[in-house]
Design a protein around this motif. Structure first.
Motif, PDB file in Angstrom:
ATOM      1  N   PRO A   1      32.817  40.112  27.194  1.00 36.79           N
ATOM      2  CA  PRO A   1      33.393  40.054  28.537  1.00 36.79           C
ATOM      3  C   PRO A   1      34.389  38.908  28.636  1.00 36.79           C
ATOM      4  CG  PRO A   1      31.036  39.525  28.584  1.00 36.79           C
ATOM      5  CD  PRO A   1      31.398  39.784  27.177  1.00 36.79           C
ATOM      6  N   ARG A   2      35.460  39.136  29.382  1.00 34.41           N
ATOM      7  CA  ARG A   2      36.480  38.104  29.570  1.00 34.41           C
ATOM      8  C   ARG A   2      36.676  37.749  31.040  1.00 34.41           C
ATOM      9  NH1 ARG A   2      41.025  37.484  25.653  1.00 34.41           N
ATOM     10  NH2 ARG A   2      40.098  37.901  23.650  1.00 34.41           N
ATOM     11  N   VAL A   3      36.607  38.762  31.912  1.00 35.19           N
ATOM     12  CA  VAL A   3      36.883  38.541  33.336  1.00 35.19           C
ATOM     13  C   VAL A   3      35.926  39.378  34.169  1.00 35.19           C
ATOM     14  CG1 VAL A   3      38.572  38.924  35.194  1.00 35.19           C
ATOM     15  CG2 VAL A   3      39.339  38.028  32.985  1.00 35.19           C
ATOM     16  N   PHE A   4      35.466  38.781  35.252  1.00 28.84           N
ATOM     17  CA  PHE A   4      34.746  39.509  36.293  1.00 28.84           C
ATOM     18  C   PHE A   4      35.474  39.199  37.593  1.00 28.84           C
ATOM     19  CE2 PHE A   4      31.682  39.644  39.756  1.00 28.84           C
ATOM     20  CZ  PHE A   4      31.250  40.946  39.644  1.00 28.84           C
ATOM     21  N   GLU A   5      35.754  40.245  38.359  1.00 26.45           N
ATOM     22  CA  GLU A   5      36.538  40.025  39.579  1.00 26.45           C
ATOM     23  C   GLU A   5      36.085  40.946  40.698  1.00 26.45           C
ATOM     24  OE1 GLU A   5      41.224  40.097  41.039  1.00 26.45           O
ATOM     25  OE2 GLU A   5      40.744  40.344  38.928  1.00 26.45           O
ATOM     26  N   LEU A   6      36.093  40.410  41.900  1.00 25.10           N
ATOM     27  CA  LEU A   6      35.956  41.208  43.116  1.00 25.10           C
ATOM     28  C   LEU A   6      37.321  41.181  43.785  1.00 25.10           C
ATOM     29  CD1 LEU A   6      32.567  39.989  44.645  1.00 25.10           C
ATOM     30  CD2 LEU A   6      32.989  42.026  43.283  1.00 25.10           C
ATOM     31  N   ASN A   7      37.917  42.360  43.951  1.00 26.39           N
ATOM     32  CA  ASN A   7      39.255  42.451  44.507  1.00 26.39           C
ATOM     33  C   ASN A   7      39.186  43.261  45.804  1.00 26.39           C
ATOM     34  OD1 ASN A   7      41.953  43.157  45.090  1.00 26.39           O
ATOM     35  ND2 ASN A   7      42.499  42.792  42.965  1.00 26.39           N
ATOM     36  N   PHE A   8      39.528  42.603  46.915  1.00 25.04           N
ATOM     37  CA  PHE A   8      39.400  43.208  48.245  1.00 25.04           C
ATOM     38  C   PHE A   8      40.717  43.800  48.751  1.00 25.04           C
ATOM     39  CE2 PHE A   8      36.132  40.096  47.752  1.00 25.04           C
ATOM     40  CZ  PHE A   8      35.032  40.594  48.411  1.00 25.04           C
ATOM     41  N   ILE A   9      41.787  43.676  47.988  1.00 28.20           N
ATOM     42  CA  ILE A   9      43.119  44.012  48.486  1.00 28.20           C
ATOM     43  C   ILE A   9      43.235  45.479  48.894  1.00 28.20           C
ATOM     44  CG2 ILE A   9      45.565  44.138  47.845  1.00 28.20           C
ATOM     45  CD1 ILE A   9      45.051  41.552  46.224  1.00 28.20           C
TER      46      ILE A   9
ATOM     47  N   LEU B   1      39.182  36.913  52.744  1.00 32.08           N
ATOM     48  CA  LEU B   1      39.003  36.763  51.305  1.00 32.08           C
ATOM     49  C   LEU B   1      39.703  37.927  50.613  1.00 32.08           C
ATOM     50  CD1 LEU B   1      37.610  35.294  48.950  1.00 32.08           C
ATOM     51  CD2 LEU B   1      35.572  36.672  49.422  1.00 32.08           C
ATOM     52  N   MET B   2      40.569  37.611  49.648  1.00 35.09           N
ATOM     53  CA  MET B   2      41.317  38.662  48.957  1.00 35.09           C
ATOM     54  C   MET B   2      40.793  38.929  47.557  1.00 35.09           C
ATOM     55  SD  MET B   2      45.127  37.636  50.267  1.00 35.09           S
ATOM     56  CE  MET B   2      45.916  39.030  49.508  1.00 35.09           C
ATOM     57  N   SER B   3      40.362  37.886  46.840  1.00 35.36           N
ATOM     58  CA  SER B   3      39.797  38.124  45.511  1.00 35.36           C
ATOM     59  C   SER B   3      39.002  36.923  45.039  1.00 35.36           C
ATOM     60  CB  SER B   3      40.896  38.451  44.485  1.00 35.36           C
ATOM     61  OG  SER B   3      41.667  37.309  44.203  1.00 35.36           O
ATOM     62  N   ILE B   4      38.045  37.212  44.160  1.00 34.23           N
ATOM     63  CA  ILE B   4      37.274  36.197  43.450  1.00 34.23           C
ATOM     64  C   ILE B   4      37.385  36.553  41.981  1.00 34.23           C
ATOM     65  CG2 ILE B   4      35.015  35.122  43.122  1.00 34.23           C
ATOM     66  CD1 ILE B   4      34.290  36.216  45.956  1.00 34.23           C
ATOM     67  N   HIS B   5      37.969  35.660  41.214  1.00 36.42           N
ATOM     68  CA  HIS B   5      38.281  35.902  39.802  1.00 36.42           C
ATOM     69  C   HIS B   5      37.480  34.914  38.955  1.00 36.42           C
ATOM     70  CE1 HIS B   5      41.102  37.173  36.571  1.00 36.42           C
ATOM     71  NE2 HIS B   5      40.872  35.963  36.125  1.00 36.42           N
ATOM     72  N   ILE B   6      36.586  35.427  38.113  1.00 39.16           N
ATOM     73  CA  ILE B   6      35.748  34.597  37.239  1.00 39.16           C
ATOM     74  C   ILE B   6      36.126  34.925  35.806  1.00 39.16           C
ATOM     75  CG2 ILE B   6      33.388  34.043  36.542  1.00 39.16           C
ATOM     76  CD1 ILE B   6      32.457  35.077  39.286  1.00 39.16           C
ATOM     77  N   SER B   7      36.501  33.905  35.030  1.00 40.19           N
ATOM     78  CA  SER B   7      36.917  34.166  33.650  1.00 40.19           C
ATOM     79  C   SER B   7      36.318  33.140  32.704  1.00 40.19           C
ATOM     80  CB  SER B   7      38.443  34.153  33.537  1.00 40.19           C
ATOM     81  OG  SER B   7      38.959  32.910  33.935  1.00 40.19           O
ATOM     82  N   ARG B   8      36.044  33.610  31.499  1.00 42.93           N
ATOM     83  CA  ARG B   8      35.614  32.697  30.455  1.00 42.93           C
ATOM     84  C   ARG B   8      36.805  31.857  30.008  1.00 42.93           C
ATOM     85  NH1 ARG B   8      31.544  35.993  26.421  1.00 42.93           N
ATOM     86  NH2 ARG B   8      29.832  36.094  27.895  1.00 42.93           N
ATOM     87  N   ALA B   9      36.556  30.595  29.822  1.00 40.02           N
ATOM     88  CA  ALA B   9      37.634  29.682  29.417  1.00 40.02           C
ATOM     89  C   ALA B   9      37.590  29.512  27.904  1.00 40.02           C
ATOM     90  CB  ALA B   9      37.485  28.344  30.127  1.00 40.02           C
TER      91      ALA B   9
END
Length: 193
Positions: free
Chosen positions: A88-96, A179-187
């Motif tokens: 996994p690289r990114v987890f995101e909630l996108n409300f747009i 809230l428009m988005s929450i972006h979680i990514s591995r660094a």
């Protein structure tokens, strides 16, 4: 009734964020066909390419895209990228694209996900403060916050979190922040060949 809907949506968001953070930070296993984030709505990516984006939808958050992006493991240096594990690289909630209009204080998300008071900038330096301020002149109501997740006893990867809001329009008394988005990514570290 409306207040109950908002509370249920906030609870669903926090549940998903906890699950997403567990995958990103703690490397918890995920079965991509398991409806953990809802029903699989769309898969983006070319056949034969290990980089894929899985978009889920759930009835609790109608129209919200729950995105899990995966790709070949950047910490595996094998030349044959097709034989490298998918991670996994990114987890995101996108409300747009959704009608869900909700405002959750950045401080609540910060507490829920155990985020730090600093962010890691693109050059790798640590900068204290999370509020990146309003957007560029053409997007004055776009507002972002960036965090590095605190390490826990279960952490396996550093994780960055970015929150994007649409601020209330000061010329419209009925406008409110959303809230428009929450972006979680591995660094993952930047690697050179």
């Amino acid at each position: 009734m409306a207040n109950t809907i908002v509370q249920n949506r906030k609870a669903a968001i926090f549940d998903m964020l906890d699950k997403g953070m567990g995958i990103m930070r703690e490397d918890k296993a995920v079965n991509l066909s398991d409806p953990i984030f809802g029903k699989l709505h769309l898969t983006n990516g070319d056949a034969g390419d290990p980089r894929k984006e899985y978009v889920y939808r759930t009835s609790e958050l109608p129209g919200v895209d729950v995105i899990l992006a995966v790709g070949d493991d950047p910490l595996n240096y094998s030349d044959d990228r097709m034989k490298v594990a998918i991670v996994p690289r990114v987890f995101e909630l996108n409300f747009i694209s959704s009608n869900v209009r909700i405002d959750i204080e950045p401080s609540l998300i910060k507490t829920q996900l155990d985020l730090s008071d600093y962010r890691i900038d693109f050059d790798g330096s640590r900068t204290y403060g999370n509020d990146l301020g309003a957007g560029l002149p053409q997007y004055p109501l776009l507002h972002r916050y960036r965090y590095r997740a605190n390490e826990s006893a279960y952490s396996r990867f550093p994780v960055d979190v970015e929150l994007t809001y649409g601020d209330a329009d000061p010329t419209d008394p009925n406008s409110r922040r959303i809230l428009m988005s929450i972006h979680i990514s591995r660094a993952y570290p930047y690697l050179t060949p």
